[in-house]
Structures are given as structure tokens and as C-alpha cells.
Design a protein around this motif. Structure first.
Motif, PDB file in Angstrom:
ATOM      1  N   GLY A  41       1.829  -3.634   8.495  1.00  0.00           N
ATOM      2  CA  GLY A  41       2.925  -3.945   7.378  1.00  0.00           C
ATOM      3  C   GLY A  41       4.114  -3.279   7.418  1.00  0.00           C
ATOM      4  N   GLU A  42       4.625  -2.741   6.074  1.00  0.00           N
ATOM      5  CA  GLU A  42       6.022  -2.382   5.963  1.00  0.00           C
ATOM      6  C   GLU A  42       5.809  -0.906   5.613  1.00  0.00           C
ATOM      7  OE1 GLU A  42       9.192  -4.256   4.135  1.00  0.00           O
ATOM      8  OE2 GLU A  42       9.030  -2.599   2.613  1.00  0.00           O
ATOM      9  N   GLY A  43       5.266  -0.641   4.589  1.00  0.00           N
ATOM     10  CA  GLY A  43       4.841   0.896   4.269  1.00  0.00           C
ATOM     11  C   GLY A  43       4.403   0.793   2.959  1.00  0.00           C
ATOM     12  N   PRO A  44       3.681   1.959   2.613  1.00  0.00           N
ATOM     13  CA  PRO A  44       2.758   1.942   1.403  1.00  0.00           C
ATOM     14  C   PRO A  44       3.708   1.777  -0.005  1.00  0.00           C
ATOM     15  CG  PRO A  44       2.584   3.976   2.883  1.00  0.00           C
ATOM     16  CD  PRO A  44       3.705   3.148   3.239  1.00  0.00           C
ATOM     17  N   GLY A  45       2.865   0.913  -0.950  1.00  0.00           N
ATOM     18  CA  GLY A  45       3.156   0.742  -2.224  1.00  0.00           C
ATOM     19  C   GLY A  45       2.769   1.953  -3.004  1.00  0.00           C
ATOM     20  N   PRO A  54      -3.826   1.906   3.130  1.00  0.00           N
ATOM     21  CA  PRO A  54      -2.910   0.714   3.385  1.00  0.00           C
ATOM     22  C   PRO A  54      -3.510  -0.524   2.728  1.00  0.00           C
ATOM     23  CG  PRO A  54      -4.194   0.895   5.370  1.00  0.00           C
ATOM     24  CD  PRO A  54      -4.394   2.166   4.533  1.00  0.00           C
ATOM     25  N   PHE A  55      -2.850  -1.331   2.058  1.00  0.00           N
ATOM     26  CA  PHE A  55      -3.066  -2.699   1.478  1.00  0.00           C
ATOM     27  C   PHE A  55      -4.313  -2.709   0.666  1.00  0.00           C
ATOM     28  CE2 PHE A  55      -0.133  -3.870   4.697  1.00  0.00           C
ATOM     29  CZ  PHE A  55       0.482  -4.983   4.454  1.00  0.00           C
ATOM     30  N   ASN A  81       1.086   0.612   8.957  1.00  0.00           N
ATOM     31  CA  ASN A  81       2.252   0.468   8.504  1.00  0.00           C
ATOM     32  C   ASN A  81       3.354   0.895   9.420  1.00  0.00           C
ATOM     33  OD1 ASN A  81       1.948  -1.294   5.855  1.00  0.00           O
ATOM     34  ND2 ASN A  81       1.013   0.708   5.141  1.00  0.00           N
ATOM     35  N   HIS A 155       5.038 -11.572   5.080  1.00  0.00           N
ATOM     36  CA  HIS A 155       4.226 -10.390   4.402  1.00  0.00           C
ATOM     37  C   HIS A 155       3.525 -11.064   3.284  1.00  0.00           C
ATOM     38  CE1 HIS A 155       3.465  -6.604   2.174  1.00  0.00           C
ATOM     39  NE2 HIS A 155       3.852  -6.239   3.358  1.00  0.00           N
TER      40      HIS A 155
HETATM   41  N1  URA Z   1       2.853  -3.378   1.508  1.00  0.00           N
HETATM   42  C1  URA Z   1       2.974  -2.945   2.850  1.00  0.00           C
HETATM   43  O1  URA Z   1       3.536  -3.176   3.616  1.00  0.00           O
HETATM   44  N2  URA Z   1       1.956  -2.241   3.148  1.00  0.00           N
HETATM   45  C2  URA Z   1       1.048  -1.807   2.426  1.00  0.00           C
HETATM   46  O2  URA Z   1       0.196  -0.812   2.848  1.00  0.00           O
HETATM   47  C3  URA Z   1       0.932  -2.056   1.115  1.00  0.00           C
HETATM   48  C4  URA Z   1       1.799  -3.059   0.723  1.00  0.00           C
END
Ligand code: URA
Length: 189
Positions: A41-45, A54-55, A81, A155
Motif C-alpha cells: 500500500g501507500e502508508g499508514p493512516g 497496516p490496513f 506499505n 488502492h
Molecule cells: N492505506 C495504506 O496505503 N496503507 C495502510 O496501511 C492503510 C491505508
């Protein structure tokens, strides 16, 4: 390359970029470290930052539903991520942040040795596949590189904003499921 223990240790104390000073928790990844399938993914929210996983927020819930529907089990994947710390306000990671964090992701790929890598969204596609490509153009197409089968797709957060993308991501993920089954079958034979 570091082993898992060393990698987690290095990530925990990481201050390579300024995200290190605003994160609550580092988010390294979750899942089976020997899985054939790796999601990036991209990065933690916000939720991920709170829980260190993650996610686990709304996009993660949608991804879980998709994976359940496709009968892709938790033992079959690992999820990570591009950046391991939450960008403030969930903004897209800056190039400099991503470049400083990518060695950790490369180390994870080296340790997991997945057969298939699914890039979730434009940021993962940019740093894993091609910085000039457009996700709407290359999603759903297999890219074979260095022995990995790479599938760029949307995504899951993009599906929450635009329902019309659901069918397209479903089609992409059906391809992933099919290849996963083929590769796992070949392993048994
Ligand atoms: N979106 C992401 O790209 N990564 C995550 O871990 C959560 C949301």
C-alpha cells in the motif's frame, strides 16, 4: 540484508525522515512472512498509526472483504506499505520520505520472496513499477520483473471514493487469485 528481528529493530528507531517525529507507531507489516503474495500500500493512516498494523482502518476492512470473497486466506499473504510511518493528515508520502523508506521494503521483499506482488494504488505503482505510469492505464496488467509477477491495481481507499472502480479491482484481483492458485498448485506437483 537484515533478518526480521534486525529489520524490525531498525524500523522501530528510524529517524531517517521527519515522519519519524510525528508517528505514534511504526507500521512494518502483517501476515505470513513466507507468503506467496505480497500487497504493498501507500502508508499508514490514522488507525494504522494507532495500532501499529497496516490496513486496519476503512480501506483495510474493504480489502479484507475482497480477499474473503476471493477465498484468499490470511496464510497466503503479507501486507506492507511504501512508507512505514503515517504522513500527517494522510497526505501522499514525499519522494524523499519514500526513497528513505524503500530499503526497508526491499529488505521485506528479500525476506518474504513472494511470487506475486500487488501494488495497491498509484504510490506503490510509482515506486515499485514505473514512476511515470498511470494507474488507470496499467492496472490489471501483469508485469514480470526479477522473477516476481507484479499486478498494479487500485488502492481500496479509491473504491470508497468511487464505487465504479470496484468492478475493475475485482477483475484485477480475480487474475491474482488465478495465478496464485496456479503457482501454489505447481508447488505441490
Ligand atoms: N492505506 C495504506 O496505503 N496503507 C495502510 O496501511 C492503510 C491505508
Amino acid at each position: 540484508m537484515l533478518d526480521w528481528e534486525e529489520l524490525i529493530g531498525a524500523c522501530s528507531g528510524c529517524q531517517r525522515c521527519s515522519l519519524g517525529s510525528t508517528r505514534k507507531n511504526i507500521v512494518v507489516g502483517r501476515g505470513n512472512v513466507n507468503a506467496p503474495l505480497l500487497f504493498i500500500g501507500e502508508g499508514p493512516g490514522e488507525q494504522e498509526d494507532k495500532q501499529g498494523l497496516p490496513f486496519v482502518g476503512p480501506a483495510g476492512k474493504l480489502l479484507d472483504t475482497l480477499l474473503d470473497a476471493l477465498e484468499i486466506g490470511k496464510d497466503q499473504y503479507y501486507i506492507a506499505n511504501v512508507v512505514k510511518c503515517r504522513p500527517p493528515g494522510n497526505r501522499v508520502p514525499l519522494d524523499d520520505e519514500a526513497e528513505k523508506c524503500l530499503p526497508y521494503l526491499r529488505n521485506q521483499v528479500y525476506l518474504i520472496k513472494p511470487r506475486i506482488i500487488v501494488c495497491l494504488g498509484a504510490t506503490a505503482m510509482k515506486y515499485i513499477v514505473d514512476k511515470d505510469a498511470r494507474i488507470t492505464q496499467i492496472r490489471g496488467t501483469w508485469i514480470e520483473r526479477k522473477g516476481y509477477w507484479i499486478m498494479p491495481t487500485f488502492h481500496p481507499a479509491a473504491l470508497l471514493r468511487d464505487e465504479s472502480k470496484k468492478i475493475l479491482m475485482w477483475q484485477d484481483m480475480k487474475k491474482v487469485k488465478q495465478r496464485l492458485d496456479e503457482l501454489c498448485q505447481n508447488k505441490i506437483d
